[in-house]
Design a protein around this motif. Sequence first.
Motif, PDB file in Angstrom:
ATOM      1  N   ILE A 108       0.843  -1.205   0.000  1.00 48.17           N
ATOM      2  CA  ILE A 108       0.000   0.000   0.000  1.00 48.17           C
ATOM      3  C   ILE A 108       0.879   1.256   0.000  1.00 48.17           C
ATOM      4  O   ILE A 108       0.604   2.229  -0.704  1.00 48.17           O
ATOM      5  CB  ILE A 108      -0.949   0.008   1.220  1.00 48.17           C
ATOM      6  CG1 ILE A 108      -1.834  -1.253   1.209  1.00 48.17           C
ATOM      7  CG2 ILE A 108      -1.821   1.262   1.230  1.00 48.17           C
ATOM      8  CD1 ILE A 108      -2.614  -1.483   2.491  1.00 48.17           C
ATOM      9  N   GLY A 109       1.963   1.191   0.783  1.00 49.42           N
ATOM     10  CA  GLY A 109       2.863   2.347   0.897  1.00 49.42           C
ATOM     11  C   GLY A 109       3.388   2.795  -0.455  1.00 49.42           C
ATOM     12  O   GLY A 109       3.480   3.996  -0.730  1.00 49.42           O
ATOM     13  N   GLN A 159       1.527  -6.356  -4.482  1.00 51.87           N
ATOM     14  CA  GLN A 159       1.280  -7.000  -3.179  1.00 51.87           C
ATOM     15  C   GLN A 159       2.167  -8.233  -3.071  1.00 51.87           C
ATOM     16  O   GLN A 159       2.237  -9.048  -3.998  1.00 51.87           O
ATOM     17  CB  GLN A 159      -0.190  -7.394  -3.026  1.00 51.87           C
ATOM     18  CG  GLN A 159      -0.495  -7.932  -1.627  1.00 51.87           C
ATOM     19  CD  GLN A 159      -1.980  -8.071  -1.336  1.00 51.87           C
ATOM     20  OE1 GLN A 159      -2.770  -8.331  -2.255  1.00 51.87           O
ATOM     21  NE2 GLN A 159      -2.373  -7.908  -0.098  1.00 51.87           N
ATOM     22  N   THR A 215       7.723  -4.075  15.840  1.00 52.70           N
ATOM     23  CA  THR A 215       7.480  -3.059  14.795  1.00 52.70           C
ATOM     24  C   THR A 215       6.143  -2.349  14.996  1.00 52.70           C
ATOM     25  O   THR A 215       6.064  -1.122  14.988  1.00 52.70           O
ATOM     26  CB  THR A 215       7.537  -3.709  13.401  1.00 52.70           C
ATOM     27  OG1 THR A 215       8.893  -4.051  13.115  1.00 52.70           O
ATOM     28  CG2 THR A 215       7.026  -2.762  12.327  1.00 52.70           C
ATOM     29  N   CYS A 248      -9.000  -0.123   7.505  1.00 52.05           N
ATOM     30  CA  CYS A 248      -9.423  -0.527   6.158  1.00 52.05           C
ATOM     31  C   CYS A 248      -9.556  -2.047   6.048  1.00 52.05           C
ATOM     32  O   CYS A 248      -8.913  -2.802   6.778  1.00 52.05           O
ATOM     33  CB  CYS A 248      -8.401  -0.011   5.143  1.00 52.05           C
ATOM     34  SG  CYS A 248      -8.909  -0.262   3.438  1.00 52.05           S
ATOM     35  N   LYS A 290      -1.869  -4.454  16.016  1.00 51.33           N
ATOM     36  CA  LYS A 290      -2.425  -3.259  15.369  1.00 51.33           C
ATOM     37  C   LYS A 290      -3.424  -2.566  16.316  1.00 51.33           C
ATOM     38  O   LYS A 290      -3.463  -1.342  16.395  1.00 51.33           O
ATOM     39  CB  LYS A 290      -3.128  -3.626  14.051  1.00 51.33           C
ATOM     40  CG  LYS A 290      -2.205  -4.066  12.928  1.00 51.33           C
ATOM     41  CD  LYS A 290      -1.242  -2.994  12.435  1.00 51.33           C
ATOM     42  CE  LYS A 290      -1.898  -1.856  11.693  1.00 51.33           C
ATOM     43  NZ  LYS A 290      -0.894  -0.951  11.066  1.00 51.33           N
ATOM     44  N   SER A 336      -4.542   1.786   9.809  1.00 51.89           N
ATOM     45  CA  SER A 336      -4.790   0.520  10.507  1.00 51.89           C
ATOM     46  C   SER A 336      -5.770  -0.365   9.725  1.00 51.89           C
ATOM     47  O   SER A 336      -6.088  -0.091   8.571  1.00 51.89           O
ATOM     48  CB  SER A 336      -5.261   0.792  11.937  1.00 51.89           C
ATOM     49  OG  SER A 336      -5.215  -0.410  12.676  1.00 51.89           O
ATOM     50  N   THR A 394      12.282  -4.732   4.769  1.00 50.56           N
ATOM     51  CA  THR A 394      12.166  -6.127   5.198  1.00 50.56           C
ATOM     52  C   THR A 394      11.872  -6.950   3.941  1.00 50.56           C
ATOM     53  O   THR A 394      11.807  -6.399   2.833  1.00 50.56           O
ATOM     54  CB  THR A 394      10.989  -6.314   6.178  1.00 50.56           C
ATOM     55  OG1 THR A 394       9.769  -6.081   5.457  1.00 50.56           O
ATOM     56  CG2 THR A 394      11.086  -5.358   7.363  1.00 50.56           C
TER      57      THR A 394
HETATM   58  P1  NAD Z   1       3.493  -4.657   3.523  1.00 44.42           P
HETATM   59  O1  NAD Z   1       3.877  -5.802   4.403  1.00 44.42           O
HETATM   60  O2  NAD Z   1       3.336  -4.873   2.071  1.00 44.42           O
HETATM   61  O3  NAD Z   1       4.548  -3.483   3.711  1.00 44.42           O
HETATM   62  C1  NAD Z   1       5.050  -3.095   4.955  1.00 44.42           C
HETATM   63  C2  NAD Z   1       6.248  -2.178   4.727  1.00 44.42           C
HETATM   64  O4  NAD Z   1       6.746  -1.779   6.014  1.00 44.42           O
HETATM   65  C3  NAD Z   1       7.415  -2.850   4.003  1.00 44.42           C
HETATM   66  O5  NAD Z   1       7.931  -1.994   3.004  1.00 44.42           O
HETATM   67  C4  NAD Z   1       8.442  -3.088   5.101  1.00 44.42           C
HETATM   68  O6  NAD Z   1       9.781  -3.076   4.645  1.00 44.42           O
HETATM   69  C5  NAD Z   1       8.152  -1.919   6.029  1.00 44.42           C
HETATM   70  N1  NAD Z   1       8.574  -2.193   7.419  1.00 44.42           N
HETATM   71  C6  NAD Z   1       8.301  -3.304   8.151  1.00 44.42           C
HETATM   72  N2  NAD Z   1       8.875  -3.208   9.367  1.00 44.42           N
HETATM   73  C7  NAD Z   1       9.501  -1.997   9.395  1.00 44.42           C
HETATM   74  C8  NAD Z   1      10.262  -1.320  10.395  1.00 44.42           C
HETATM   75  N3  NAD Z   1      10.478  -1.856  11.603  1.00 44.42           N
HETATM   76  N4  NAD Z   1      10.742  -0.082  10.096  1.00 44.42           N
HETATM   77  C9  NAD Z   1      10.528   0.471   8.869  1.00 44.42           C
HETATM   78  N5  NAD Z   1       9.840  -0.136   7.901  1.00 44.42           N
HETATM   79  C10 NAD Z   1       9.329  -1.359   8.156  1.00 44.42           C
HETATM   80  O7  NAD Z   1       2.171  -4.070   4.173  1.00 44.42           O
HETATM   81  P2  NAD Z   1       0.872  -3.458   3.469  1.00 44.42           P
HETATM   82  O8  NAD Z   1      -0.046  -4.558   3.125  1.00 44.42           O
HETATM   83  O9  NAD Z   1       1.277  -2.477   2.461  1.00 44.42           O
HETATM   84  O10 NAD Z   1       0.224  -2.696   4.718  1.00 44.42           O
HETATM   85  C11 NAD Z   1       0.627  -1.368   5.048  1.00 44.42           C
HETATM   86  C12 NAD Z   1      -0.143  -0.906   6.277  1.00 44.42           C
HETATM   87  O11 NAD Z   1      -1.537  -0.936   6.008  1.00 44.42           O
HETATM   88  C13 NAD Z   1       0.078  -1.776   7.507  1.00 44.42           C
HETATM   89  O12 NAD Z   1       0.131  -0.937   8.627  1.00 44.42           O
HETATM   90  C14 NAD Z   1      -1.154  -2.666   7.551  1.00 44.42           C
HETATM   91  O13 NAD Z   1      -1.469  -3.040   8.879  1.00 44.42           O
HETATM   92  C15 NAD Z   1      -2.208  -1.724   6.983  1.00 44.42           C
HETATM   93  N6  NAD Z   1      -3.336  -2.391   6.292  1.00 44.42           N
HETATM   94  C16 NAD Z   1      -3.105  -3.312   5.307  1.00 44.42           C
HETATM   95  C17 NAD Z   1      -4.188  -3.878   4.628  1.00 44.42           C
HETATM   96  C18 NAD Z   1      -3.997  -4.883   3.515  1.00 44.42           C
HETATM   97  O14 NAD Z   1      -4.974  -5.463   3.050  1.00 44.42           O
HETATM   98  N7  NAD Z   1      -2.771  -5.115   3.033  1.00 44.42           N
HETATM   99  C19 NAD Z   1      -5.494  -3.517   4.983  1.00 44.42           C
HETATM  100  C20 NAD Z   1      -5.677  -2.576   6.007  1.00 44.42           C
HETATM  101  C21 NAD Z   1      -4.594  -2.008   6.647  1.00 44.42           C
END
Ligand code: NAD
Length: 351
Positions: free
Chosen positions: A13-14, A191, A101, A183, A160, A130, A37
């Motif tokens: 998502i980032g 992904q 984390t 969300c 979370k 979140s 990571t």
């Molecule tokens: P992801 O696992 O794809 O990405 C997480 C990112 O965080 C990675 O780039 C990783 O390198 C970085 N990271 C992890 N630990 C770290 C640390 N200690 N310091 C710095 N960077 C660090 O996750 P995502 O699916 O993109 O989710 C992003 C956010 O959105 C999360 O907080 C997740 O809880 C939330 N979220 C995700 C979803 C979903 O469906 N994927 C839905 C709702 C909320």
Amino acid sequence: MKNVLITGGAGFIGSHLVRHWVKKYPDTRVVNLDKLTYAGNLENLKDVENAPNYVFEKGDIVDEKRVAELFEKYRFDGVIHLAAESHVDRSISNPMEFIRTNIVGTVTLLNAARAAWKDNFDGKLFYHVSTDEVYGSLGKDGFFSETTRYDPRSPYSASKASSDHLVRAYFHTYGLPVVISNCSNNYGGYQFPEKLIPLVINNIRNHKPLPIYGKGENVRDWLFVEDHVSAIDLIFHKGRKGETYNVGGHNEKQNIFLVKLLCSIVDRKLGRPEGEAEKLITYVQDRAGHDLRYAIDSSKLVNELGWKPSVTFEQGMELTVDWYLNHEEWLRNVTSGDYQKYYEKQYKINA
Ligand code: NAD
Ligand code: DAU
């Protein structure tokens, strides 16, 4: 120039959020802090890496010194915090990394924001991203609203939930301007293929088993990732401080329905006979504590801020399958090395 810190910007998502912000807000410097990571990948940001308003800073959100240094260097006006350990299955086998984390990392950022902003919060915002999983598991009916009682049931969702509580505590105790969104399940390109949708598409392409936990009856509420990004943008600019907004697109699907749909789309796009991919469906041991159903009521976001998703579930699925079929090299790169070991351990089937 404004400065915004996005944490976890190299993840799924980032990376969509960073791309969106860099392109839409040329007068804002976007600083992406990511530890890289297994889930973080700078290849996800190739198209914006040379943009004049984009900076990547490698670092761990738990590292107080590093985080303080970045607040000092960039004098952030806003923080959008996404960095997290995000995969439920990994939280079951290794909870401690999630505590570190997701909880300690979030508090480290909150402390740094407070210290840097010196309790003068004009024009500042700490946005915490979140998940709906904090609300626990629904039965056959009902929706999660912003007032649903927290009832997290996996180490991931509990971590979370803790971070959400801490963000709210900093609002009430110190007056830190915060906003939170929760969300539902996102899908789309970039992904990591440990998650159901990219895993299934990748396995179909490679004629590998499609692992379905339990009976495949669990329900998730799917949202196209770019629509989550548009919600974050809106909430960041228009959301009320101290408030929570639920984000979801009313696309509740049983896992088995979703996987069969992906089978038929991928078969069609690869010119394979209809029904071929479905033969790969393999029922495997259920996830421990597997939440039955998630469904989001996003009426607050819709009615208060006017948000609406840009694509239907069907359009989003077509776009997503196209993306993975057109990014074979990306998939190959992220599934090499450590991922193979994780896969064999997690599924204990012919990987
Ligand atoms: P992801 O696992 O794809 O990405 C997480 C990112 O965080 C990675 O780039 C990783 O390198 C970085 N990271 C992890 N630990 C770290 C640390 N200690 N310091 C710095 N960077 C660090 O996750 P995502 O699916 O993109 O989710 C992003 C956010 O959105 C999360 O907080 C997740 O809880 C939330 N979220 C995700 C979803 C979903 O469906 N994927 C839905 C709702 C909320
Ligand atoms: O609801 C939001 C959450 O969605 C986010 O907070 C999480 O970060 C994100 O990972 C996601 O969690 P889920 O556990 O719902 O996603 P996952 O893709 O792991 O699983 C989706 C569903 O598919 C779930 O019911 C478990 C099931 N599943 C998953 C995998 C990986 C399978 O049946 N087989 C699998 O191999």
